[in-house]
Scaffold this motif. Structure first.
Motif, short mmCIF file in Angstrom:
data_model
loop_
_atom_site.label_atom_id
_atom_site.label_comp_id
_atom_site.label_asym_id
_atom_site.label_seq_id
_atom_site.Cartn_x
_atom_site.Cartn_y
_atom_site.Cartn_z
N VAL A 29 0.84 -1.20 0.00
CA VAL A 29 0.00 0.00 0.00
C VAL A 29 0.88 1.25 0.00
O VAL A 29 0.64 2.18 -0.77
CB VAL A 29 -0.97 -0.01 1.20
CG1 VAL A 29 -1.60 1.36 1.41
CG2 VAL A 29 -2.03 -1.06 1.01
N ALA A 30 1.91 1.26 0.83
CA ALA A 30 2.81 2.41 0.89
C ALA A 30 3.55 2.58 -0.44
O ALA A 30 3.70 3.70 -0.94
CB ALA A 30 3.80 2.25 2.03
N SER A 31 4.00 1.48 -1.04
CA SER A 31 4.70 1.55 -2.31
C SER A 31 3.78 2.03 -3.43
O SER A 31 4.17 2.84 -4.27
CB SER A 31 5.26 0.18 -2.68
OG SER A 31 6.20 -0.23 -1.73
N TYR A 32 2.58 1.49 -3.44
CA TYR A 32 1.61 1.86 -4.48
C TYR A 32 1.26 3.34 -4.38
O TYR A 32 1.21 4.03 -5.39
CB TYR A 32 0.36 1.00 -4.35
CG TYR A 32 -0.65 1.22 -5.44
CD1 TYR A 32 -0.54 0.54 -6.65
CD2 TYR A 32 -1.71 2.10 -5.28
CE1 TYR A 32 -1.46 0.73 -7.66
CE2 TYR A 32 -2.63 2.30 -6.29
CZ TYR A 32 -2.51 1.61 -7.47
OH TYR A 32 -3.42 1.82 -8.47
N ALA A 33 1.06 3.82 -3.17
CA ALA A 33 0.70 5.23 -2.98
C ALA A 33 1.84 6.13 -3.44
O ALA A 33 1.61 7.18 -4.04
CB ALA A 33 0.35 5.49 -1.53
N ALA A 34 3.09 5.73 -3.20
CA ALA A 34 4.24 6.54 -3.61
C ALA A 34 4.44 6.51 -5.12
O ALA A 34 4.86 7.49 -5.72
CB ALA A 34 5.49 6.05 -2.90
N ALA A 35 4.14 5.37 -5.73
CA ALA A 35 4.37 5.22 -7.17
C ALA A 35 3.16 5.64 -8.00
O ALA A 35 3.25 5.68 -9.23
CB ALA A 35 4.71 3.76 -7.48
N ARG A 36 2.07 5.96 -7.39
CA ARG A 36 0.84 6.26 -8.12
C ARG A 36 0.98 7.36 -9.16
O ARG A 36 0.50 7.19 -10.29
CB ARG A 36 -0.27 6.61 -7.11
CG ARG A 36 -1.61 6.89 -7.73
CD ARG A 36 -2.16 5.62 -8.36
NE ARG A 36 -3.31 5.88 -9.19
CZ ARG A 36 -4.56 5.67 -8.83
NH1 ARG A 36 -4.82 5.17 -7.66
NH2 ARG A 36 -5.54 5.95 -9.65
N PRO A 37 1.67 8.48 -8.89
CA PRO A 37 1.80 9.49 -9.94
C PRO A 37 2.54 8.96 -11.17
O PRO A 37 2.17 9.28 -12.31
CB PRO A 37 2.60 10.61 -9.27
CG PRO A 37 2.33 10.44 -7.81
CD PRO A 37 2.18 8.95 -7.61
N ALA A 38 3.57 8.15 -10.97
CA ALA A 38 4.30 7.59 -12.10
C ALA A 38 3.44 6.58 -12.85
O ALA A 38 3.48 6.52 -14.08
CB ALA A 38 5.59 6.93 -11.62
N ILE A 39 2.66 5.80 -12.14
CA ILE A 39 1.77 4.82 -12.77
C ILE A 39 0.71 5.53 -13.60
O ILE A 39 0.43 5.15 -14.74
CB ILE A 39 1.12 3.92 -11.71
CG1 ILE A 39 2.18 3.05 -11.03
CG2 ILE A 39 0.02 3.06 -12.31
CD1 ILE A 39 1.70 2.33 -9.79
N ASP A 40 0.14 6.59 -13.06
CA ASP A 40 -0.86 7.35 -13.81
C ASP A 40 -0.25 7.98 -15.06
O ASP A 40 -0.93 8.12 -16.08
CB ASP A 40 -1.50 8.42 -12.93
CG ASP A 40 -2.42 7.84 -11.88
OD1 ASP A 40 -2.81 6.66 -12.03
OD2 ASP A 40 -2.73 8.55 -10.90
#
Length: 71
Positions: A29-40
């Protein structure tokens, strides 16, 4: 915000049939939240099937080189 991400992470793990403990889920969850802008940002790239094909021969950028393959 983390509740939505937690639901998303759990559903992705379930879809992949990957068991995970609470510590692993919290880390993801912490990793996903941090990487979310790059994923988007990946979805900002236009779809390649709508791009025009490049059919011309590429020219070398180095002076003196020929753009032909050796015989």
């Amino acid at each position: 915000m983390y509740r939505d991400v937690t639901v998303r992470v759990r559903s992705l793990l379930a879809a992949a049939f990957l068991p995970a403990g609470e510590k692993q889920v919290a880390g993801l969850v912490a990793s996903y939240a941090a990487a979310r802008p790059a994923i988007d940002g990946l979805f900002d790239v236009p779809d390649a099937r709508y791009a025009s094909p490049v059919l011309e021969r590429r020219v070398s950028a180095r002076p003196g080189e020929r753009d032909e393959e050796p015989a």
